[in-house]
Write an enzyme that holds these catalytic residues in place. Sequence first.
Site, mmCIF file in Angstrom:
data_model
loop_
_atom_site.group_PDB
_atom_site.id
_atom_site.type_symbol
_atom_site.label_atom_id
_atom_site.label_comp_id
_atom_site.label_asym_id
_atom_site.label_seq_id
_atom_site.Cartn_x
_atom_site.Cartn_y
_atom_site.Cartn_z
ATOM 1 N N SER A 1 12.041 -27.011 -2.679
ATOM 2 C CA SER A 1 12.535 -26.062 -1.890
ATOM 3 C C SER A 1 13.999 -26.517 -1.528
ATOM 4 O O SER A 1 14.791 -26.750 -2.256
ATOM 5 C CB SER A 1 11.728 -25.647 -0.700
ATOM 6 O OG SER A 1 11.677 -24.825 -0.093
ATOM 7 N N ASP B 1 17.724 -20.960 -0.884
ATOM 8 C CA ASP B 1 17.353 -22.553 -0.850
ATOM 9 C C ASP B 1 17.347 -22.967 -2.303
ATOM 10 O O ASP B 1 17.362 -22.217 -3.263
ATOM 11 C CB ASP B 1 16.375 -22.663 0.050
ATOM 12 C CG ASP B 1 14.887 -22.117 -0.465
ATOM 13 O OD1 ASP B 1 15.002 -21.044 -1.163
ATOM 14 O OD2 ASP B 1 14.029 -22.637 -0.203
ATOM 15 N N ASP C 1 14.718 -23.030 -4.297
ATOM 16 C CA ASP C 1 13.853 -22.435 -5.269
ATOM 17 C C ASP C 1 13.994 -21.117 -5.240
ATOM 18 O O ASP C 1 13.153 -20.290 -5.816
ATOM 19 C CB ASP C 1 12.450 -22.934 -5.261
ATOM 20 C CG ASP C 1 11.916 -22.765 -3.631
ATOM 21 O OD1 ASP C 1 12.360 -22.821 -2.748
ATOM 22 O OD2 ASP C 1 10.475 -22.475 -3.731
ATOM 23 N N ASP D 1 12.971 -19.002 -2.856
ATOM 24 C CA ASP D 1 11.960 -18.077 -2.231
ATOM 25 C C ASP D 1 12.567 -17.548 -0.832
ATOM 26 O O ASP D 1 11.904 -16.600 -0.288
ATOM 27 C CB ASP D 1 10.641 -18.832 -1.957
ATOM 28 C CG ASP D 1 10.898 -20.095 -1.162
ATOM 29 O OD1 ASP D 1 11.781 -20.376 -1.111
ATOM 30 O OD2 ASP D 1 9.907 -20.397 -0.658
HETATM 31 MG MG MG Z 1 11.773 -22.551 -0.764
#
Ligand code: MG
Length: 449
Positions: free
Chosen positions: A96, A233, A235, A237
């Site tokens: 992340s 960020d 990844d 999400d």
């Molecule tokens: Mg993340």
Amino acid sequence: MGKYFGTSGIREVVSEKLTPEIALNVGRALGTYLETGTVVVGMDTRTSSELLKNAVVSGLLSAGIGVIDIGLAPTPLTGFAIKLYGADAGVMVTASHNPPQYNGIKVWQANGMAYTPEMENELEEILESGNFRRAPWNEIGRLKKADPRGEYIKQALRIVQLDDSYNVVIDAGNGAGSILSPYLQRELGNIVISLNSHPTGFFVRELEPNARSLSALAKTVRAMKADVGIAHDGDADRIGVVDDTGNFVEYEVMLSLIAGYMLRKFGRGKIVTTVDAGFALDDYVRSLGGGVIRTRVGDVAVADELAKHGGVFGGEPSGTWIMPQWNLTPDGIFAGALVLEMIDELGPLSELAKEVPRYVTLRAKIPCPNEKKAKAMEIIAREALQSFDYERLIDIDGVRIENDDWWILFRPSGTEPIMRITLEAHTEEKAKKLMETAEGLVRGAIKRA
Ligand code: MG
């Protein structure tokens, strides 16, 4: 929390605590847990991701589980692919927003939401026992490769559409969002300028989207006279947003705006958020005829509430948004499309942001050894109830006490040896006073714990 799984799956420094051997065994443990079926595997851009992903894949195949390897993929694309291919689970190799030397493994359910702590505990037990299923030669899992991006964009465009075209700057932070977010914005009909979108595993900016880390995005939005800047960020999400004047829009403001827009778009209903979200959301959502439900901190708790009891939207004040009409995986990329649709429908972000009420938020971190946390929380809970004249108490995650014009949340960190205090009040003076009392109380409790 177990030896391997923390508050957000496994997340450790590569080659120190996170080795290919562990990744292999996580694959074997998940395969043993599932017994049969197919798993989608994706990874972020980190230099260690390919290595760890291949180890996870080997573990799954060795346990007789089929694998659909989608390669470099943001977390929301992995979540989307699980549902698209009807898979039984998903694995995302990512750390992340952590620094580049970290990596991690997070497991996802067939419905797109992350594994609950209970499910992670079961994986943990299999990992510790070392009793993995070994498929005989004729039952070893089959490996397929796939690219679900085209289908993702096609389906997203069925839900989100724009009347006009906008200038959009995307800062993917050299993360996995690089391979999808600019393309979705382009397909929406926008003119896209990409920043930090070479997915090399070497990060140009801090991966956590905030006013400091997004200064280059803000400058670019101003220089290009763009309508909006969107950042992710590692990844993707999560979403961070810069408005048309080049200002980072505070997370709480953005959360309120998008929750309000979702109510307009999908009709009245519940908005799900976490205990660390402020009053602005409640006030704004109430003014639009909706209601707010609070859960424990973390995307799993929000998704779980949406899955069990329904709701129009779920979001945390960290820029983690879940749109249940789309998926139960937090999705910063689909979120970006919705932000554009909101601008298209309602006007410039800098103007919209003025509609959201603003209060004073203060945060403090107080050092507290992990082994003292439970006892200290007990003392804090007892004494907070005596020290403050509150009206409501929420104890689903830490202790949150609130009145009509202020609230305080006491909560031990899940990852660091600290106790967190978050509070909000209508005036600076009141906030400071509350913090003084709260800090004294927490320091005293830790000393006596
Ligand atoms: Mg993340």
